[in-house]
Design an enzyme around this catalytic site. Structure first.
Site, mmCIF file in Angstrom:
data_model
loop_
_atom_site.group_PDB
_atom_site.id
_atom_site.type_symbol
_atom_site.label_atom_id
_atom_site.label_comp_id
_atom_site.label_asym_id
_atom_site.label_seq_id
_atom_site.Cartn_x
_atom_site.Cartn_y
_atom_site.Cartn_z
ATOM 1 N N GLY A 82 0.758 -1.367 0.085
ATOM 2 C CA GLY A 82 -0.172 -0.413 0.321
ATOM 3 C C GLY A 82 0.566 0.952 -0.180
ATOM 4 O O GLY A 82 0.488 2.044 -0.203
ATOM 5 N N GLY A 142 5.588 -3.629 -4.070
ATOM 6 C CA GLY A 142 5.862 -3.944 -5.282
ATOM 7 C C GLY A 142 6.977 -1.941 -5.397
ATOM 8 O O GLY A 142 7.497 -1.663 -5.494
ATOM 9 N N ARG A 180 -0.969 0.597 -17.983
ATOM 10 C CA ARG A 180 -1.656 1.492 -17.227
ATOM 11 C C ARG A 180 -2.448 2.270 -17.153
ATOM 12 O O ARG A 180 -3.550 2.442 -16.037
ATOM 13 C CB ARG A 180 -0.190 1.745 -15.691
ATOM 14 C CG ARG A 180 0.095 0.463 -15.320
ATOM 15 C CD ARG A 180 1.263 0.901 -14.614
ATOM 16 N NE ARG A 180 0.628 0.777 -13.437
ATOM 17 C CZ ARG A 180 0.360 1.891 -12.404
ATOM 18 N NH1 ARG A 180 0.861 3.344 -12.389
ATOM 19 N NH2 ARG A 180 0.289 2.441 -11.284
ATOM 20 N N TYR A 220 -5.940 1.350 -15.713
ATOM 21 C CA TYR A 220 -6.503 2.335 -14.332
ATOM 22 C C TYR A 220 -6.157 3.614 -14.049
ATOM 23 O O TYR A 220 -6.345 3.842 -13.416
ATOM 24 C CB TYR A 220 -4.960 1.922 -13.208
ATOM 25 C CG TYR A 220 -4.777 0.269 -12.852
ATOM 26 C CD1 TYR A 220 -5.389 -1.004 -12.550
ATOM 27 C CD2 TYR A 220 -3.441 0.140 -13.595
ATOM 28 C CE1 TYR A 220 -5.336 -1.727 -12.216
ATOM 29 C CE2 TYR A 220 -2.829 -0.876 -13.189
ATOM 30 C CZ TYR A 220 -3.513 -2.135 -12.443
ATOM 31 O OH TYR A 220 -3.539 -3.527 -12.376
ATOM 32 N N CYS A 223 -4.365 -0.204 -32.743
ATOM 33 C CA CYS A 223 -5.345 0.406 -33.328
ATOM 34 C C CYS A 223 -6.978 -0.274 -32.132
ATOM 35 O O CYS A 223 -7.198 -1.398 -32.599
ATOM 36 C CB CYS A 223 -5.775 -0.661 -34.680
ATOM 37 S SG CYS A 223 -4.852 -0.678 -35.592
ATOM 38 N N GLU A 224 -6.192 0.170 -31.317
ATOM 39 C CA GLU A 224 -7.785 1.096 -30.435
ATOM 40 C C GLU A 224 -7.204 2.359 -29.907
ATOM 41 O O GLU A 224 -6.288 2.926 -29.596
ATOM 42 C CB GLU A 224 -7.258 -0.013 -29.403
ATOM 43 C CG GLU A 224 -7.254 -1.619 -28.715
ATOM 44 C CD GLU A 224 -8.395 -1.666 -28.589
ATOM 45 O OE1 GLU A 224 -9.553 -1.946 -28.723
ATOM 46 O OE2 GLU A 224 -9.031 -3.489 -29.308
HETATM 47 C C1 LIG Z 1 0.346 -6.800 -5.855
HETATM 48 C C2 LIG Z 1 0.455 -7.333 -4.662
HETATM 49 C C3 LIG Z 1 1.217 -6.623 -3.319
HETATM 50 C C4 LIG Z 1 2.603 -5.256 -3.807
HETATM 51 O O1 LIG Z 1 1.696 -4.182 -4.374
HETATM 52 P P1 LIG Z 1 2.302 -2.172 -4.342
HETATM 53 O O2 LIG Z 1 1.389 -1.540 -4.759
HETATM 54 O O3 LIG Z 1 3.029 -2.966 -5.466
HETATM 55 O O4 LIG Z 1 2.970 -2.313 -3.146
HETATM 56 C C5 LIG Z 1 1.803 -7.127 -2.368
HETATM 57 N N1 LIG Z 1 0.936 -8.788 -2.036
HETATM 58 C C6 LIG Z 1 0.428 -8.923 -2.775
HETATM 59 C C7 LIG Z 1 0.350 -10.347 -2.266
HETATM 60 C C8 LIG Z 1 0.282 -8.464 -3.812
HETATM 61 O O5 LIG Z 1 -0.328 -9.262 -4.866
#
Ligand SMILES: *Cc1c(COP(=O)(O)O)cnc(C)c1O
Length: 408
Positions: free
Chosen positions: A219, A262, A299, A303, A329-330
């Protein structure tokens, strides 16, 4: 300078466009910043590798001391290949079969289960394997301090309201729950909102006596726009540390606190360099059409996410208002009404925050090649993934003979 002190235009000269470029110094900076924000005795960062799975990036994070969070058996195999030790690999899948979990068990990695059906099946088939469980705390954190309890309909995790059922299952099967996990997906913009969710998780954790870890997921937000708010990890770290240490004291044992970022670790390290094919004026817009599209960076379309776009060929030109679009082609629009230094055909544009969920979500739609990836490390550029070729597009296609002219 962008791209780790190596001239991005020179990278395009050398490796052609479009390319993804990752600056390892930024990944290192983010990892260290997060690590030093938490003062608990046992702390672990598990990189959520679905954000960017190039094997060199995985190795870099391993060298920095990261564990790894994998959501598929293939990610587990990549992690093993990158040299992660099984106990540093957490398998956190959603909705996979028992067979896939058993494959992961074969590697000896840690398993995190997100539904009661699989928990039961694991309990019957492998009662001696400790597993973690993913909890859905039903917390929905908005963009401000307001907390609404929602996510009741999310497919992820086991509802906190089903803990009595979970406790019955593990009593009957004799299996051990060694970890409690949540990943709400919401942004930690306000530490107090996250602490509220953490409180719910810790409440659940108290009822499980054999825990070795508590995993708060991710998060962690990073800035995308120039004045964006991002997670204040230091403030957050301080608050979580105090609460977690107090919990461990009451629990009677030091547990490992895990986070699995991530985006936070890799988003800002990435730059996506593309070339402008066409500048086109219509009655309503000035379009810059680039040699890429939603096949390489989805993205913005998927999103509605914002990626800052710069014209690095003409950084000091007169700013004009552009809509930057792809060649697919979108309607693959990267950004509308962007103020960008005047663009000429052939100019190189740079997309920021291209480290997380960019290459890893790329496809071959429109039979286009996926881009090359370049890593800049200590002032040197390394090609870490070749651009695809026609062979890659043909590789697994099987041409059956029945469609030859003579047989139709
Ligand atoms: C995708 C994911 C994350 C990472 O989320 P970020 O927003 O990129 O930090 C962490 N834990 C799980 C289980 C996920 O599926």
């Amino acid at each position: 300078m962008l791209t780790g002190g190596v001239d991005p235009l020179q990278l395009v000269e050398e490796f052609d466009s479009p390319i993804y470029v990752y600056d390892t110094a930024i990944i290192k900076r983010q990892f260290k910043r997060m690590k030093s924000a938490f003062g608990v005795k046992q702390f672990k960062i598990n990189y959520a590798c679905k954000a960017l799975t190039n094997i060199n990036i995985l190795k870099l994070l391993r060298e920095l001391g990261s564990g790894i969070d994998c959501v598929s058996i293939q990610e587990v195999q990549l992690a093993i290949h990158a040299g992660f030790k099984p106990h540093d690999i957490m398998f956190t899948p959603n909705g996979v079969s028992l067979e896939e979990i058993e494959l992961a068990l074969g590697y000896g990695v840690r398993i995190n289960i997100d539904n009661i059906s699989i928990l039961e099946q694991m309990g019957h088939a492998h009662p001696n394997v400790p597993v973690g469980i993913r909890i859905n705390p039903h917390v929905f954190a908005g963009g401000n301090a307001k907390i609404s309890v929602g996510h009741i309909d999310s497919k992820f995790g086991i509802s906190i309201h089903q803990m009595p059922h979970v406790l019955k299952v593990i009593e009957a099967t004799g299996q051990t729950i060694d970890g409690i996990h949540m990943h709400t997906g919401s942004d930690i913009l306000d530490s107090d909102v996250f602490l509220y969710a953490a409180e719910i998780l810790l409440n659940v954790a108290r009822d499980f006596k054999d825990l070795t870890y508590v995993d708060f997921g991710s998060g962690f937000k990073v800035p995308y726009k120039q004045n964006d708010i991002s997670t204040d990890v230091e403030d957050f770290g301080e608050k979580i540390t105090a609460r977690f240490n107090e919990f461990c004291e009451k629990y009677g044992r030091d547990l490992t606190l895990i986070f699995e970022p991530g985006k936070y670790l890799v988003s800002e390290s990435g730059y996506f360099l593309v070339k402008v094919n066409v500048v086109k004026s219509t009655p309503a817009s000035l379009f810059a059409g680039i040699d890429s599209g939603m096949n390489h960076l989805i993205r913005p379309m998927f999103y509605d996410s914002y990626h800052r776009i710069e014209n690095i060929s003409q950084p000091n030109g007169r700013p004009r208002i552009y809509t930057v679009v792809g060649y697919i082609c979108e309607t693959d629009t990267f950004g509308v009404n962007r103020k960008i230094s005047e663009i000429r055909e052939g100019d190189i544009l740079c997309f920021h925050n291209a480290g997380a969920y960019c290459f890893s979500m790329a496809s071959n739609y429109n039979s286009r090649f996926r881009p090359a990836e370049v890593m800049v490390h200590e002032g040197e550029a390394y090609l870490i993934r070749k651009r695809e070729t026609m062979d890659d597009l043909m590789r697994n296609q099987v041409e059956v003979k029945i469609l030859e002219k003579a047989t139709i």
